[in-house]
Design a protein around this motif. Structure first.
Motif, PDB file in Angstrom:
ATOM      1  N   GLU A 172       0.827  -1.209   0.000  1.00 41.40           N
ATOM      2  CA  GLU A 172       0.000   0.000   0.000  1.00 41.40           C
ATOM      3  C   GLU A 172       0.862   1.261   0.000  1.00 41.40           C
ATOM      4  O   GLU A 172       0.534   2.259  -0.644  1.00 41.40           O
ATOM      5  CB  GLU A 172      -0.961  -0.026   1.181  1.00 41.40           C
ATOM      6  N   ALA A 173       1.984   1.217   0.723  1.00 38.24           N
ATOM      7  CA  ALA A 173       2.906   2.356   0.700  1.00 38.24           C
ATOM      8  C   ALA A 173       3.532   2.509  -0.680  1.00 38.24           C
ATOM      9  O   ALA A 173       3.697   3.631  -1.179  1.00 38.24           O
ATOM     10  CB  ALA A 173       3.986   2.183   1.754  1.00 38.24           C
ATOM     11  N   ARG A 174       3.884   1.388  -1.289  1.00 35.27           N
ATOM     12  CA  ARG A 174       4.440   1.447  -2.646  1.00 35.27           C
ATOM     13  C   ARG A 174       3.424   2.045  -3.618  1.00 35.27           C
ATOM     14  O   ARG A 174       3.780   2.832  -4.508  1.00 35.27           O
ATOM     15  CB  ARG A 174       4.832   0.046  -3.119  1.00 35.27           C
ATOM     16  N   LYS A 175       2.163   1.690  -3.448  1.00 35.05           N
ATOM     17  CA  LYS A 175       1.120   2.214  -4.325  1.00 35.05           C
ATOM     18  C   LYS A 175       0.993   3.725  -4.173  1.00 35.05           C
ATOM     19  O   LYS A 175       0.909   4.456  -5.172  1.00 35.05           O
ATOM     20  CB  LYS A 175      -0.206   1.522  -4.004  1.00 35.05           C
ATOM     21  N   LEU A 176       0.987   4.209  -2.926  1.00 27.45           N
ATOM     22  CA  LEU A 176       0.915   5.648  -2.698  1.00 27.45           C
ATOM     23  C   LEU A 176       2.128   6.355  -3.287  1.00 27.45           C
ATOM     24  O   LEU A 176       2.007   7.393  -3.943  1.00 27.45           O
ATOM     25  CB  LEU A 176       0.802   5.938  -1.202  1.00 27.45           C
ATOM     26  N   PHE A 177       3.295   5.783  -3.041  1.00 24.50           N
ATOM     27  CA  PHE A 177       4.531   6.374  -3.563  1.00 24.50           C
ATOM     28  C   PHE A 177       4.502   6.429  -5.089  1.00 24.50           C
ATOM     29  O   PHE A 177       4.822   7.469  -5.695  1.00 24.50           O
ATOM     30  CB  PHE A 177       5.729   5.565  -3.081  1.00 24.50           C
ATOM     31  N   ASN A 178       4.104   5.344  -5.713  1.00 22.92           N
ATOM     32  CA  ASN A 178       4.123   5.279  -7.178  1.00 22.92           C
ATOM     33  C   ASN A 178       3.108   6.220  -7.814  1.00 22.92           C
ATOM     34  O   ASN A 178       3.329   6.716  -8.922  1.00 22.92           O
ATOM     35  CB  ASN A 178       3.867   3.844  -7.638  1.00 22.92           C
ATOM     36  N   HIS A 179       2.009   6.478  -7.137  1.00 24.74           N
ATOM     37  CA  HIS A 179       0.972   7.349  -7.694  1.00 24.74           C
ATOM     38  C   HIS A 179       1.199   8.819  -7.358  1.00 24.74           C
ATOM     39  O   HIS A 179       0.482   9.681  -7.892  1.00 24.74           O
ATOM     40  CB  HIS A 179      -0.409   6.918  -7.189  1.00 24.74           C
ATOM     41  N   CYS A 180       2.156   9.108  -6.501  1.00 26.82           N
ATOM     42  CA  CYS A 180       2.407  10.492  -6.101  1.00 26.82           C
ATOM     43  C   CYS A 180       3.305  11.171  -7.134  1.00 26.82           C
ATOM     44  O   CYS A 180       4.413  10.706  -7.402  1.00 26.82           O
ATOM     45  CB  CYS A 180       3.076  10.528  -4.725  1.00 26.82           C
ATOM     46  N   PRO A 181       2.890  12.287  -7.730  1.00 31.74           N
ATOM     47  CA  PRO A 181       3.683  12.935  -8.776  1.00 31.74           C
ATOM     48  C   PRO A 181       4.740  13.897  -8.252  1.00 31.74           C
ATOM     49  O   PRO A 181       5.474  14.485  -9.050  1.00 31.74           O
ATOM     50  CB  PRO A 181       2.623  13.694  -9.579  1.00 31.74           C
ATOM     51  N   SER A 182       4.837  14.080  -6.939  1.00 33.49           N
ATOM     52  CA  SER A 182       5.785  15.042  -6.389  1.00 33.49           C
ATOM     53  C   SER A 182       7.220  14.714  -6.794  1.00 33.49           C
ATOM     54  O   SER A 182       7.619  13.547  -6.837  1.00 33.49           O
ATOM     55  CB  SER A 182       5.683  15.068  -4.858  1.00 33.49           C
ATOM     56  N   ASP A 183       7.996  15.755  -7.062  1.00 36.49           N
ATOM     57  CA  ASP A 183       9.420  15.570  -7.339  1.00 36.49           C
ATOM     58  C   ASP A 183      10.216  15.302  -6.067  1.00 36.49           C
ATOM     59  O   ASP A 183      11.375  14.898  -6.141  1.00 36.49           O
ATOM     60  CB  ASP A 183       9.988  16.822  -8.028  1.00 36.49           C
ATOM     61  N   GLN A 184       9.595  15.550  -4.928  1.00 33.89           N
ATOM     62  CA  GLN A 184      10.254  15.359  -3.639  1.00 33.89           C
ATOM     63  C   GLN A 184       9.453  14.336  -2.845  1.00 33.89           C
ATOM     64  O   GLN A 184       8.572  14.679  -2.052  1.00 33.89           O
ATOM     65  CB  GLN A 184      10.358  16.697  -2.894  1.00 33.89           C
ATOM     66  N   LYS A 185       9.747  13.077  -3.104  1.00 34.98           N
ATOM     67  CA  LYS A 185       9.052  11.995  -2.421  1.00 34.98           C
ATOM     68  C   LYS A 185      10.046  10.879  -2.113  1.00 34.98           C
ATOM     69  O   LYS A 185      11.052  10.715  -2.813  1.00 34.98           O
ATOM     70  CB  LYS A 185       7.896  11.454  -3.271  1.00 34.98           C
TER      71      LYS A 185
END
Length: 287
Positions: free
Chosen positions: A231-244
């Motif tokens: 679930e964390a990977r999913k959030l990370f992968n869908h987040c478009p921020s350049d700073q993540k």
């Protein structure tokens, strides 16, 4: 230093809070503010959360930990003695509670003692589990939130309803869950399910995370038994921020080797590392 109080929700129910402030102060201290959101069957005083908030405040932050107005914990602060409220705790109300707190901060209804002042134009937010799910939605909803950290966050609450829960809701209008810690039978009404479905575009983390351009750190245990690390990977992968960033911790369960009550002198090593990552993230982007 801790200051406690409450602000009213949209239903005029209390949103209890603790405001943690550094013990060491300068003559004038304008502090970056971090909101802390607990998870499902959780509360602000759960386990190591108060010690964690205090530790973060000692790094030069004001940390505001809240109890959601419908979380089922009343003035005791630690007992689920308002199950009628818990039964209808919707994701919409949780998100609105964050908005009510931000509004109260803007009106100085939450005001620290001198010499402190709060920088409320650029806040950080931390959420654990379901609180992490809400923290993502809040970061997309409220422009005052400029930095995000999630601990063991759920990505999509609508993927968590079991077939048995849905069947109960359709037949009885309510389902029951067991609190593994207390043994309490806790009702959850159909309105919780309907709210999450009807307002998914506003409420569901994996949808709202796609709007985020702010710094976002997702922390999760590799062996989380309640919310899989995927679930964390999913959030990370869908987040478009350049700073993540995504930090997957050594096996330490859903609460990073902490439990309630937390009576140890020192944090478990993994939880201490979670706090270090969190502190450095906020120091980098808020201070």
């Amino acid at each position: 230093m801790k200051q406690s109080g409450s602000v009213p929700s949209s239903e005029n129910l209390p949103i209890y809070y603790d405001l943690y402030l550094p013990d060491m102060v300068e003559s004038s201290s304008s502090l970056p503010l971090i909101l802390f959101l607990h998870g499902f069957k959780g509360f602000k005083d759960w386990g190591a959360f108060p010690d964690a908030c205090e530790a973060l405040s000692s790094a030069g932050f004001a940390v505001l930990a809240i109890n959601f107005s419908l979380n089922g914990v009343g003035q005791s602060m630690t007992n689920f003695d308002e199950l009628d409220l818990f039964a209808r705790e919707t994701l919409s109300q949780d998100l609105d509670d964050v908005g009510a707190v931000i509004e109260a901060l803007g009106k100085n209804d939450i005001e620290p003692p001198e010499p402190f002042s709060l920088r409320t134009d650029a806040m950080g937010i931390i959420g654990h589990s379901r609180g992490g799910h809400t923290a993502v939605a809040a970061a997309a909803e409220y422009p005052e939130i400029q930095c995000l950290v999630t601990w063991s966050a759920v990505a999509d609450y609508n993927a968590r309803w079991s077939n048995q829960m849905i069947e109960d809701w359709e037949k009885e209008g309510v389902t029951e869950i067991v609190n593994g810690r207390t043994g309490q039978i806790m009702p959850v009404k159909k309105v919780v399910y309907e709210d999450a479905l009807d307002h998914a575009d506003r409420l569901i983390a994996v949808k709202r995370v796609q709007e985020l351009q702010i710094p976002a750190l997702f922390i999760h245990s590799k062996d989380d038994e309640a919310v899989p690390a995927e679930e964390a990977r999913k959030l990370f992968n869908h987040c478009p921020s350049d700073q993540k960033e995504l930090q997957l911790m050594p096996d330490s369960g859903h609460t990073f080797d902490t439990s309630h009550p937390f009576e140890e002198k020192d944090f478990p090593p993994v939880f201490r590392q979670v706090l270090t990552y969190t502190r450095k993230w906020f120091q980098r982007f808020l201070q």
